[in-house]
Design a protein around this motif. Structure first.
Motif, PDB file in Angstrom:
ATOM      1  N   LYS A  99     -46.799  98.736  -9.446  1.00  0.00           N
ATOM      2  CA  LYS A  99     -47.047  98.887  -8.016  1.00  0.00           C
ATOM      3  C   LYS A  99     -48.107  99.949  -7.763  1.00  0.00           C
ATOM      4  N   ARG A 101     -50.492 100.791  -9.863  1.00  0.00           N
ATOM      5  CA  ARG A 101     -51.781 100.229 -10.292  1.00  0.00           C
ATOM      6  C   ARG A 101     -52.392  99.356  -9.204  1.00  0.00           C
ATOM      7  N   VAL A 102     -51.553  98.551  -8.546  1.00  0.00           N
ATOM      8  CA  VAL A 102     -52.048  97.681  -7.481  1.00  0.00           C
ATOM      9  C   VAL A 102     -52.547  98.509  -6.311  1.00  0.00           C
ATOM     10  N   LYS A 103     -51.791  99.543  -5.940  1.00  0.00           N
ATOM     11  CA  LYS A 103     -52.208 100.398  -4.826  1.00  0.00           C
ATOM     12  C   LYS A 103     -53.523 101.109  -5.135  1.00  0.00           C
ATOM     13  N   SER A 105     -55.844 100.061  -7.199  1.00  0.00           N
ATOM     14  CA  SER A 105     -56.938  99.080  -7.205  1.00  0.00           C
ATOM     15  C   SER A 105     -57.346  98.717  -5.781  1.00  0.00           C
ATOM     16  N   TYR A 106     -56.386  98.592  -4.857  1.00  0.00           N
ATOM     17  CA  TYR A 106     -56.732  98.347  -3.453  1.00  0.00           C
ATOM     18  C   TYR A 106     -57.530  99.509  -2.876  1.00  0.00           C
ATOM     19  N   ALA A 107     -57.137 100.737  -3.208  1.00  0.00           N
ATOM     20  CA  ALA A 107     -57.880 101.903  -2.724  1.00  0.00           C
ATOM     21  C   ALA A 107     -59.298 101.905  -3.282  1.00  0.00           C
ATOM     22  N   ILE A 109     -61.049  99.277  -4.154  1.00  0.00           N
ATOM     23  CA  ILE A 109     -61.794  98.214  -3.456  1.00  0.00           C
ATOM     24  C   ILE A 109     -62.256  98.716  -2.095  1.00  0.00           C
ATOM     25  N   ALA A 110     -61.343  99.369  -1.364  1.00  0.00           N
ATOM     26  CA  ALA A 110     -61.690  99.876  -0.035  1.00  0.00           C
ATOM     27  C   ALA A 110     -62.790 100.932  -0.124  1.00  0.00           C
TER      28      ALA A 110
END
Length: 139
Positions: A99, A101-103, A105-107, A109-110
């Motif tokens: 979880k 890692r996903v957060k 990666s989203y950060a 990307i943003a």
């Protein structure tokens, strides 16, 4: 020619008889104990006991480190550090790490999109300044 064919047939029948005898003796050795073959009369061996390290249906537990406790909180699994038990399963820890890692990666990307937009804006400012400087030099 005839003698060669008969020689082949004789060799083939010899090997078939040899294989049949060898397989029967192997079968006898597999089915009987080694002590009986040697002529000793002994009671048959007992079946081996189950090893002490048999698989139990319990999930292996792990004592989380300080960093892993932070990960469990950041992932939303627990609200406070006091709520985290002494030992947690590896599965729970892996889920929390995934979880995070996903957060992250989203950060990333943003931040990448925001950086691209900022660079476009800065590039337009520079081009406007460059155009204004060039127009002033012509006059």
């Amino acid at each position: 020619m005839g003698s060669l064919r008969s020689l082949r047939q004789a060799a083939g029948s010899y090997f078939r008889l040899y294989e049949r005898g060898a397989s029967s003796s192997l079968r006898l050795m597999r089915n009987s104990n080694l002590k009986r073959i040697n002529g000793y009369c002994a009671k048959p061996q007992e079946s081996p006991k189950a090893p002490p390290y048999t698989y139990s249906h319990r999930v292996p537990l792990h004592k989380p480190t300080h960093w892993e406790r932070k990960i469990l909180i950041w992932s939303g699994r627990f609200k406070k550090e006091d709520e985290i038990p002494e030992t947690v399963s590896f599965e729970m820890l892996d889920t929390a790490k995934n979880k995070i890692r996903v957060k992250v990666s989203y950060a990333m990307i943003a931040l990448t999109v925001a950086g691209c937009i900022w660079m476009v804006i800065e590039g337009k400012k520079v081009s406007m300044d460059f155009l204004s400087v060039c127009s002033l030099q012509r006059i």
